[in-house]
Design an enzyme around this catalytic site. Sequence first.
Site, PDB file in Angstrom:
ATOM      1  N   ASP A  22     -13.584  -5.688   8.118  1.00 52.02           N
ATOM      2  CA  ASP A  22     -13.560  -6.553   6.939  1.00 52.02           C
ATOM      3  C   ASP A  22     -13.796  -5.691   5.703  1.00 52.02           C
ATOM      4  O   ASP A  22     -14.863  -5.088   5.554  1.00 52.02           O
ATOM      5  CB  ASP A  22     -14.661  -7.610   7.081  1.00 52.02           C
ATOM      6  CG  ASP A  22     -14.678  -8.615   5.940  1.00 52.02           C
ATOM      7  OD1 ASP A  22     -13.912  -8.438   4.984  1.00 52.02           O
ATOM      8  OD2 ASP A  22     -15.481  -9.564   6.003  1.00 52.02           O
ATOM      9  N   ASP A 117      -7.738  -8.947   3.822  1.00 58.49           N
ATOM     10  CA  ASP A 117      -8.819  -7.966   3.883  1.00 58.49           C
ATOM     11  C   ASP A 117      -9.494  -7.890   5.251  1.00 58.49           C
ATOM     12  O   ASP A 117     -10.587  -7.342   5.382  1.00 58.49           O
ATOM     13  CB  ASP A 117      -9.873  -8.262   2.812  1.00 58.49           C
ATOM     14  CG  ASP A 117     -10.493  -9.639   2.955  1.00 58.49           C
ATOM     15  OD1 ASP A 117      -9.967 -10.462   3.735  1.00 58.49           O
ATOM     16  OD2 ASP A 117     -11.518  -9.909   2.288  1.00 58.49           O
ATOM     17  N   GLU A 118      -8.836  -8.409   6.286  1.00 59.30           N
ATOM     18  CA  GLU A 118      -9.431  -8.400   7.623  1.00 59.30           C
ATOM     19  C   GLU A 118      -8.374  -8.073   8.679  1.00 59.30           C
ATOM     20  O   GLU A 118      -7.272  -8.642   8.652  1.00 59.30           O
ATOM     21  CB  GLU A 118     -10.041  -9.768   7.964  1.00 59.30           C
ATOM     22  CG  GLU A 118     -11.191 -10.186   7.068  1.00 59.30           C
ATOM     23  CD  GLU A 118     -11.681 -11.582   7.397  1.00 59.30           C
ATOM     24  OE1 GLU A 118     -12.895 -11.828   7.276  1.00 59.30           O
ATOM     25  OE2 GLU A 118     -10.842 -12.438   7.772  1.00 59.30           O
TER      26      GLU A 118
END
Length: 434
Positions: A22, A117-118
């Site tokens: 993350d 974002d992961e």
Amino acid sequence: MFADMVESPALPPRPLRWLFLDLNSYFASVEQQVQPALRGRPVIVAPVGSDTTVAIAASVEAKRFGISTGTPVWEARRLCRDLIVTPARHERYVAFHDAIVAEIERHIPVTKVCSIDEVACRLLDNENDRDSAVALAKRIKAGIRARVGACLTSSVGIAPNRLLAKLASDMQKPDGLVVFEEPDLPHALYGLRLRDISGIGAKMERRLARDGVNDIRQLLARRPRDAGDAWGGTNGDRLWYLLHGVDLPEKGTQSRTIGHSHVLSPNKRGYAPVRLTARRLALKAASRLRRKGYRARLLVLHARFEDDKSTWRTSVKLPATQDSFVVLDRLETLFPRLAAEGRSHRLGCRMIGVTLAEIEAVAGEQGSLFAHLDPDDPLARETRGLALSRAMDAINRRFGRNAVSVGPLNGGRLDRVGTKIAFGRIPEAHEFHE
């Protein structure tokens, strides 16, 4: 006493199987990377230059003042007098995302891109002992900082399944690394809130409380079937096993809607600019619909007004269609309802959105049977409209956004409607040219 004891089912071995990464404060970190003057300073990223909007990302420094995603800009300025507000540049965030994924894949294949974002990576048998998995995570984190950007830190979770790896990644921010092994489960989760688990919101939390479940310990103390009953279906049973570390097969998902929304600038919240913005959003949604090979049967128009936190919505049925002109025609029938609602609020429209719903795959196509009909026949018009819609897609892909469009784009009345990033969906590159 013995009647109250609950015997848990036997569980299979639960080795480390997933690494979840993350990116910390992703949008704000990208801005700090490309704007050195922002480094080490409290920064938020906002969709438009207005205090009436909200932060879509806050830097690590801004979060220390209690600012987070969703904080109104005016409130963020009150919490931090030195706050810097920078506009969102979504195309740049996608470019950095692509570079980050490429760097991760130098070390391990990316199994699933979960959001902008992961990412989640499945660990093989030769890399899933604790020491090897931790060393891998450290190499990935260092590689991103060295090859993509020193400001781009990440938190990593390693666990027997993807849900637990995600929860582990959230437990130590920024720049954390947390491992859940079989002996740690489930007691390592007892400090979390029920709402830390994806799928448990306020409504589900109230439902669980009515059934006597107020925390994760109480949920996991039940038998799987009883946990499922408290949840209200088989997902509770599934959740019980996941929280105990069992790596269950992924459940298939299918896209059900395609849509876009836009927060309008304060001087663009009257009926005329809202209508033009909604038309642009409808054209973008219809273009995505065609690109994915879907057609829609329902058009939804939704809005938020300046005096109301709830979302107003209305809808109209569509013939099963991909045609931009059909969509725009039906959209026009909804604007009188929007205008009437706006008059009742006596304030402008802060957000407008258009969603195409009840979508289904176009199984296959053949040449039109209606090409030789009278040109004014409705079926002939629909055939021409879809062909023209596809021609517009091709022109805009080649020559850029708005090379050709439907209706006015000038006169200073329309906000720039660019592609935005929902955290769960990453736009394809050519969407920025629509």
